[in-house]
Each structure stands twice: as structure tokens, then as C-alpha cells.
Design a protein around this motif. Structure first.
Motif, PDB file in Angstrom:
ATOM      1  N   ALA A 228     -12.247  71.144  43.143  1.00  0.00           N
ATOM      2  CA  ALA A 228     -10.819  70.934  43.458  1.00  0.00           C
ATOM      3  C   ALA A 228     -10.361  69.590  42.896  1.00  0.00           C
ATOM      4  O   ALA A 228      -9.163  69.307  42.835  1.00  0.00           O
ATOM      5  N   HIS A 229     -11.320  68.781  42.458  1.00  0.00           N
ATOM      6  CA  HIS A 229     -11.007  67.411  41.998  1.00  0.00           C
ATOM      7  C   HIS A 229     -11.489  67.255  40.557  1.00  0.00           C
ATOM      8  O   HIS A 229     -11.089  68.018  39.691  1.00  0.00           O
ATOM      9  N   ALA A 232     -12.721  70.121  38.156  1.00  0.00           N
ATOM     10  CA  ALA A 232     -11.775  71.128  37.666  1.00  0.00           C
ATOM     11  C   ALA A 232     -11.779  71.226  36.144  1.00  0.00           C
ATOM     12  O   ALA A 232     -11.478  72.278  35.588  1.00  0.00           O
ATOM     13  N   LYS A 259      -3.238  85.703  48.126  1.00  0.00           N
ATOM     14  CA  LYS A 259      -3.779  84.834  49.180  1.00  0.00           C
ATOM     15  C   LYS A 259      -5.144  85.321  49.668  1.00  0.00           C
ATOM     16  O   LYS A 259      -5.908  84.579  50.245  1.00  0.00           O
ATOM     17  N   LEU A 265      -5.965  78.969  39.882  1.00  0.00           N
ATOM     18  CA  LEU A 265      -5.843  78.681  38.457  1.00  0.00           C
ATOM     19  C   LEU A 265      -6.336  77.252  38.246  1.00  0.00           C
ATOM     20  O   LEU A 265      -5.670  76.285  38.629  1.00  0.00           O
ATOM     21  N   GLY A 267      -7.114  73.699  36.787  1.00  0.00           N
ATOM     22  CA  GLY A 267      -6.319  72.863  35.888  1.00  0.00           C
ATOM     23  C   GLY A 267      -4.837  72.950  36.182  1.00  0.00           C
ATOM     24  O   GLY A 267      -4.018  72.360  35.483  1.00  0.00           O
ATOM     25  N   LYS A 274       4.562  67.393  41.659  1.00  0.00           N
ATOM     26  CA  LYS A 274       5.304  68.660  41.796  1.00  0.00           C
ATOM     27  C   LYS A 274       6.202  68.807  40.579  1.00  0.00           C
ATOM     28  O   LYS A 274       7.271  69.365  40.605  1.00  0.00           O
ATOM     29  N   LYS A 320       6.100  77.178  44.098  1.00  0.00           N
ATOM     30  CA  LYS A 320       5.062  76.266  44.620  1.00  0.00           C
ATOM     31  C   LYS A 320       4.999  74.967  43.822  1.00  0.00           C
ATOM     32  O   LYS A 320       4.185  74.093  44.110  1.00  0.00           O
ATOM     33  N   ASN A 325      -2.358  70.188  35.188  1.00  0.00           N
ATOM     34  CA  ASN A 325      -2.725  68.808  35.511  1.00  0.00           C
ATOM     35  C   ASN A 325      -3.661  68.260  34.446  1.00  0.00           C
ATOM     36  O   ASN A 325      -3.918  68.917  33.425  1.00  0.00           O
ATOM     37  N   VAL A 326      -4.181  67.094  34.688  1.00  0.00           N
ATOM     38  CA  VAL A 326      -4.978  66.382  33.666  1.00  0.00           C
ATOM     39  C   VAL A 326      -6.175  67.204  33.209  1.00  0.00           C
ATOM     40  O   VAL A 326      -6.653  67.053  32.090  1.00  0.00           O
ATOM     41  N   ASP A 327      -6.624  68.133  34.060  1.00  0.00           N
ATOM     42  CA  ASP A 327      -7.862  68.866  33.748  1.00  0.00           C
ATOM     43  C   ASP A 327      -7.636  70.119  32.922  1.00  0.00           C
ATOM     44  O   ASP A 327      -8.608  70.771  32.520  1.00  0.00           O
TER      45      ASP A 327
HETATM   46  C1  SDX Z   1      -7.495  66.093  40.022  1.00  0.00           C
HETATM   47  O1  SDX Z   1      -5.412  63.518  43.640  1.00  0.00           O
HETATM   48  C2  SDX Z   1      -5.513  63.196  42.368  1.00  0.00           C
HETATM   49  O2  SDX Z   1      -4.847  62.318  41.863  1.00  0.00           O
HETATM   50  C3  SDX Z   1      -6.554  64.007  41.605  1.00  0.00           C
HETATM   51  C4  SDX Z   1      -6.562  63.779  40.099  1.00  0.00           C
HETATM   52  C5  SDX Z   1      -7.018  62.397  39.751  1.00  0.00           C
HETATM   53  O3  SDX Z   1      -6.702  61.944  38.641  1.00  0.00           O
HETATM   54  O4  SDX Z   1      -7.785  61.811  40.552  1.00  0.00           O
HETATM   55  O5  SDX Z   1      -5.272  64.001  39.571  1.00  0.00           O
HETATM   56  C6  SDX Z   1      -7.520  64.738  39.428  1.00  0.00           C
HETATM   57  O6  SDX Z   1      -8.261  66.341  40.911  1.00  0.00           O
HETATM   58  C7  SDX Z   1      -6.462  67.079  39.540  1.00  0.00           C
HETATM   59  C8  SDX Z   1      -6.542  68.442  40.329  1.00  0.00           C
HETATM   60  C9  SDX Z   1      -7.696  69.226  39.699  1.00  0.00           C
HETATM   61  N1  SDX Z   1      -7.953  70.455  40.465  1.00  0.00           N
HETATM   62  C10 SDX Z   1      -7.645  71.659  39.981  1.00  0.00           C
HETATM   63  O7  SDX Z   1      -7.059  71.857  38.920  1.00  0.00           O
HETATM   64  C11 SDX Z   1      -8.139  72.817  40.838  1.00  0.00           C
HETATM   65  C12 SDX Z   1      -7.023  73.853  40.969  1.00  0.00           C
HETATM   66  N2  SDX Z   1      -5.941  73.245  41.733  1.00  0.00           N
HETATM   67  C13 SDX Z   1      -5.880  73.589  43.149  1.00  0.00           C
HETATM   68  O8  SDX Z   1      -7.158  73.712  43.736  1.00  0.00           O
HETATM   69  C14 SDX Z   1      -4.877  72.714  43.870  1.00  0.00           C
HETATM   70  O9  SDX Z   1      -3.746  72.634  43.106  1.00  0.00           O
HETATM   71  C15 SDX Z   1      -5.233  71.319  44.338  1.00  0.00           C
HETATM   72  C16 SDX Z   1      -6.536  71.278  45.061  1.00  0.00           C
HETATM   73  C17 SDX Z   1      -5.285  70.373  43.194  1.00  0.00           C
HETATM   74  C18 SDX Z   1      -4.138  70.909  45.282  1.00  0.00           C
HETATM   75  O10 SDX Z   1      -4.156  71.877  46.299  1.00  0.00           O
HETATM   76  P1  SDX Z   1      -3.137  71.796  47.488  1.00  0.00           P
HETATM   77  O11 SDX Z   1      -3.213  70.449  48.101  1.00  0.00           O
HETATM   78  O12 SDX Z   1      -3.314  72.990  48.370  1.00  0.00           O
HETATM   79  O13 SDX Z   1      -1.761  71.918  46.709  1.00  0.00           O
HETATM   80  P2  SDX Z   1      -0.403  72.251  47.329  1.00  0.00           P
HETATM   81  O14 SDX Z   1      -0.354  71.902  48.779  1.00  0.00           O
HETATM   82  O15 SDX Z   1       0.635  71.684  46.432  1.00  0.00           O
HETATM   83  O16 SDX Z   1      -0.361  73.866  47.186  1.00  0.00           O
HETATM   84  C19 SDX Z   1       0.897  74.486  47.414  1.00  0.00           C
HETATM   85  C20 SDX Z   1       0.624  75.963  47.361  1.00  0.00           C
HETATM   86  C21 SDX Z   1      -0.524  76.392  48.296  1.00  0.00           C
HETATM   87  O17 SDX Z   1      -0.217  77.716  48.695  1.00  0.00           O
HETATM   88  P3  SDX Z   1       0.433  77.889  50.198  1.00  0.00           P
HETATM   89  O18 SDX Z   1      -0.550  77.265  51.172  1.00  0.00           O
HETATM   90  O19 SDX Z   1       1.770  77.144  50.174  1.00  0.00           O
HETATM   91  O20 SDX Z   1       0.583  79.384  50.367  1.00  0.00           O
HETATM   92  O21 SDX Z   1       0.206  76.334  46.022  1.00  0.00           O
HETATM   93  C22 SDX Z   1      -1.063  76.936  46.092  1.00  0.00           C
HETATM   94  C23 SDX Z   1      -1.719  76.469  47.377  1.00  0.00           C
HETATM   95  O22 SDX Z   1      -2.667  77.424  47.805  1.00  0.00           O
HETATM   96  N3  SDX Z   1      -1.801  76.451  44.930  1.00  0.00           N
HETATM   97  C24 SDX Z   1      -2.301  77.237  43.974  1.00  0.00           C
HETATM   98  C25 SDX Z   1      -2.903  76.367  43.065  1.00  0.00           C
HETATM   99  N4  SDX Z   1      -2.761  75.105  43.482  1.00  0.00           N
HETATM  100  C26 SDX Z   1      -2.074  75.162  44.643  1.00  0.00           C
HETATM  101  N5  SDX Z   1      -2.288  78.569  43.815  1.00  0.00           N
HETATM  102  C27 SDX Z   1      -2.916  79.037  42.697  1.00  0.00           C
HETATM  103  N6  SDX Z   1      -3.521  78.257  41.762  1.00  0.00           N
HETATM  104  C28 SDX Z   1      -3.536  76.924  41.927  1.00  0.00           C
HETATM  105  N7  SDX Z   1      -4.136  76.146  41.004  1.00  0.00           N
END
Ligand code: SDX
Length: 392
Positions: A228-229, A232, A259, A265, A267, A274, A320, A325-327
Motif C-alpha cells: 500500500a506504500h 506499490a 468492493k 489498481l 499505482g 485528490k 473517489k 501516484n508516484v509509483d
Molecule cells: C505511496 O503517504 C504518502 O505520501 C505515500 C507516498 C510517499 O511518497 O511516501 O506517496 C508513496 O505510498 C503512494 C501510494 C502507493 N500505493 C498504491 O499505489 C497502492 C494502491 N493504492 C491504494 O491502496 C490506496 O489508494 C492508498 C492505500 C494509497 C490510499 O488508500 P485510502 O487511504 O483508502 O484512500 P482513500 O481513502 O482516498 O480511498 C477512497 C476510496 C476508498 O473506497 P471507499 O472506502 O470510499 O469505498 O477509493 C478507494 C478506497 O477503497 N481506493 C481505490 C484505490 N485507492 C483508493 N479503489 C481502487 N483502486 C485504488 N488504487
């Protein structure tokens, strides 16, 4: 700002910290390091210059940069006995497992920079960590492919030295490819720091107990490893390869929206952004440039760009506020350069070390700082009396 903010259930908590290092505006897609926009730094700066900026708060003069670069170069070698430590791992050990172990072990070798009450020792530990991460990461790669470790060459740039330690062999002279060196320079700068992300918060929390800096950075590496971090970038390229061709994209978009399906997805999305992650835009541009200049046409980049276009028009991702993102694109570049996916997060950790170290120094040098102690919202049983086992 340090202060109080309230979660929905009326639970109040204090903000984690005050910091002057990095500013993010997630709605506007803004990322500043000590006030300088990330795209300007990625375009014009060097990783040594950005490291100096993060640590000291100002861009260095030419002399300051020269002295800083020289100081870092004094610490690029690893204690020879640590090479033996590597040989205790299986050859197929994940590089992040090795980096967690080796970085944590540094406190067993560098006793003269573990006293966090001494500003001089704190700075020496900071320089050692920044200087040794390329050597540690390159050695993890060499060990995994059964090639001999390469010693640092301090006549090269920070990035060029890393590339030579990774891809050079003793039998031949290694020429640093300027296209690849420029791409790695940008990638390192884009990953250097990112405010209070999970791994930086881990480093701060570990540091607040007075743990030595090597142990704190090892804790940050462990946290960054998660998919998740920082994990990714490895997961995103594996996902793009699994999708294969653009015609399969709708199936994966549907899964990401379901869900009941744990698939996300990789990255895409971010806790704070946002809007577009400004780093993703530079990364996409770099991916296009590197593949073009290396004469590589990687179908994975086509799939990534097609996936981005489709997702950005999809109501779910729009609602949403999910953007690349960076990854999302970094893996395409790293793959083109020749890194295995298992090294992707290790490279993220290498670059993020300067951010972790800058944030740790900012916290530990604050005389008011106390041990971190996050609170909880208790949802368990109210008090009750013990029941002997024969009465249960
Ligand atoms: C990094 O924090 C940082 O700064 C991190 C970072 C850094 O430089 O240190 O930027 C590096 O970690 C970038 C993130 C890398 N991770 C990924 O790419 C993994 C995929 N992304 C997701 O796992 C997710 O987006 C997170 C973990 C990054 C964030 O998750 P959150 O906190 O749940 O995000 P959110 O609250 O904005 O989500 C809103 C909604 C949620 O659904 P609901 O609960 O509202 O129904 O969007 C959904 C989430 O489930 N959602 C996704 C999604 N990311 C969020 N749905 C599908 N695919 C996705 N990638």
C-alpha cells in the motif's frame, strides 16, 4: 500545524507533528521541498543538492555543495564484515529483507554515531546513512545475481556511483549512460521526501523513543515495504504485466471498483493527493524519454498510459478522486534500465533515506519533543471478573 482536529466519532487527537521540510496540497497537487516545487527540483537539481536542501533548509552555494558532496563520499564504503552478513542470507532473499537487516545492523558497527544527544554524532549518522544506502542496495542486488560486490567509486556522481556498483563488474570498465543517470537522478529526487507518510511517521515514532538512527531507518524500510506504500511500485509493474494488453483493462477497472474484490489498481490513489500526484507527471515524462532514448518500445508503457486515460474518465475514479501516484510509472523506467521488480522498493528506500533522516533530525533536535504515544478509541469489553476454566 500541531493542534487538535476531530474525527467523525467525536474522537479528538493531536496532529502528529510540526515540520518545515515538505509541504503538500493534496487538492491542488502541489509538492514543495523547503518551498521549492518538486518539478523544478527534478528538472534542475542533483540528488546531493536536494539532500543538502532537505537537511539544511536552503539550497547550497557552490562551495557548500562541494563540501557536502565530499563529506558524503567519505562514508560510501561499508564495514568489510558486513559483506559477511550478506552471505548469511539466501540468494533469493528479497532485497528489502536484506536492507532491513543490514541497515539495522549498522548500529553494531558505527558506535561513534549512535548517541542521539550529540548533534555531531547525529550529523555523522545522517551522512553515513545517505552515503551507504546506494552501496547497501547495490550489494543486495549483486548478492541476488551471484556477482561480486563492487566498491564505491567516489569520482562518480551519487547516482553514477550507484549505477556502477549495481551494473558494473570487475572484469570490465563501466561507462555511466547519461540518459540512465539523468533518469535515476530524477527518480531519486522524486522519492526523497513526502511529509508525514507512513514510513516517515514510523521513523519519527521510533526516533521519539531515543532509538539510534540506524534502527529508526530500518523501521522506516520495513514500513515502506508494504504494497500500500513503497511496495506499490513493484506491485504496479506486476499488475501492468498481468493486464498485458489494453483490451484487458476494463476487466481490471471493474475489479478495482468491486468492493468484494480486494484488488486495488496499484499505482493509483493516495491518502493525501485528490488530484494528480505532481511526481507522477514527471515520472511519466521520464518514462517516455528513457524508452525513446534507449530505443525500447515497452508495451507495458502503452498499457499504463491507456489505463490512466480510461481510469481518469471513469465515474468511480472521478468520484473517489483517484489519480496515478508516484509509483504508477516508476516501474516502467526501472524495468527499462534493467532492474528486477524486486529492487524497485529498495530504490525507493535508498532515495527516501534522506527524507527520513531530515525528518528524524528535525524531530530529535526539538528540545520540546516527547516520546510518541498515539491514543485509541477503545471498543472492547467493559470491566468484568475472572471466570475459572472449569466454570466457562
Ligand atoms: C505511496 O503517504 C504518502 O505520501 C505515500 C507516498 C510517499 O511518497 O511516501 O506517496 C508513496 O505510498 C503512494 C501510494 C502507493 N500505493 C498504491 O499505489 C497502492 C494502491 N493504492 C491504494 O491502496 C490506496 O489508494 C492508498 C492505500 C494509497 C490510499 O488508500 P485510502 O487511504 O483508502 O484512500 P482513500 O481513502 O482516498 O480511498 C477512497 C476510496 C476508498 O473506497 P471507499 O472506502 O470510499 O469505498 O477509493 C478507494 C478506497 O477503497 N481506493 C481505490 C484505490 N485507492 C483508493 N479503489 C481502487 N483502486 C485504488 N488504487
Amino acid at each position: 500545524q500541531t493542534g487538535l482536529f476531530t474525527y467523525d466519532p467525536g474522537f479528538t487527537s493531536t496532529a502528529s507533528c510540526e515540520s518545515a521540510i515538505t509541504y503538500i496540497d493534496g487538492d491542488e497537487g502541489i509538492l514543495l521541498h523547503r518551498g521549492y516545487p518538486i518539478d523544478q527540483l527534478a528538472e534542475n537539481s542533483t540528488f546531493m543538492e536536494v539532500s543538502y536542501l532537505l537537511l539544511n533548509g536552503e539550497l547550497p552555494t557552490a562551495d557548500e555543495l562541494k563540501n557536502f558532496t565530499y563529506t558524503i563520499s567519505r562514508h560510501t564504503m561499508l564495514h568489510e564484515q558486513l559483506a559477511t552478513f550478506y552471505r548469511g542470507f539466501r540468494r533469493d532473499a528479497h532485497p528489502m529483507a536484506i536492507m532491513c537487516g543490514v541497515v539495522g545492523a549498522l548500529s553494531a558497527f558505527y558506535h561513534d554515531s549512535t548517541d542521539i544527544t550529540d548533534p555531531e554524532q547525529r550529523m555523522i549518522a545522517s551522512h553515513r546513512l545517505i552515503a551507504k544506502m546506494p552501496t547497501i542496495a547495490a550489494m543486495a542486488y549483486k548478492y541476488s545475481v551471484g556477482q561480486p560486490f563492487m566498491y564505491p567509486d567516489n569520482s562518480l556522481t551519487y547516482t553514477g556511483n550507484f549505477l556502477r556498483m549495481t551494473f558494473g563488474v570487475p572484469a570490465e570498465k563501466y561507462e555511466v549512460n547519461p540518459v540512465i543517470e539523468n533518469a535515476m537522478r530524477r527518480i531519486f529526487i522524486l522519492h526523497a521526501d513526502h511529509e508525514q507518510n507512513a514510513s516517515t511517521s514510523t521513523v519519527r515514532l521510533a526516533g521519539s523513543s531515543g532509538a539510534n538512527p540506524f534502527a529508526c531507518i530500518a523501521a522506516g524500510i520495513a514500513c515502506l515495504w508494504g504494497p500500500a506504500h513503497g511496495g506499490a511500485n513493484e506491485a504496479a509493474l506486476n499488475m501492468l504485466r498481468e493486464i498485458g494488453t489494453p483490451d484487458k483493462i476494463p476487466e481490471y477497472i471493474a475489479r478495482a471498483k468491486d468492493k468484494n474484490d480486494p484488488f486495488r489498481l496499484m499505482g493509483f490513489g493516495h491518502r493525501v493527493y485528490k488530484n494528480f500526484d505532481p511526481r507522477a507527471k514527471v515520472m511519466q515524462k521520464t518514462a517516455q524519454e528513457v524508452l525513446k532514448e534507449l530505443g525500447i518500445s515497452d508495451p507495458v508503457l502503452d498499457t499504463a498510459q491507456e489505463l490512466e486515460q480510461i481510469a481518469l474518465k471513469d465515474d468511480y475514479f472521478i468520484e473517489k478522486k483517484l489519480y496515478p501516484n508516484v509509483d504508477f510509472y516508476s516501474g516502467v523506467i526501472l524495468n527499462a534500465i534493467g532492474f528486477p521488480t524486486s529492487m524497485f522498493t529498495a530504490l525507493f528506500a535508498l532515495a527516501r533515506t534522506v527524507g527520513w533522516v531530515a525528518q528524524w533530525n528535525e524531530m530529535i533536535s526539538d528540545p520540546e519533543q516527547k516520546i510518541g504515544r498515539p491514543r485509541q478509541l477503545y471498543t472492547g469489553q467493559t470491566q468484568r471478573d475472572y471466570v475459572p476454566v472449569d466454570k466457562r
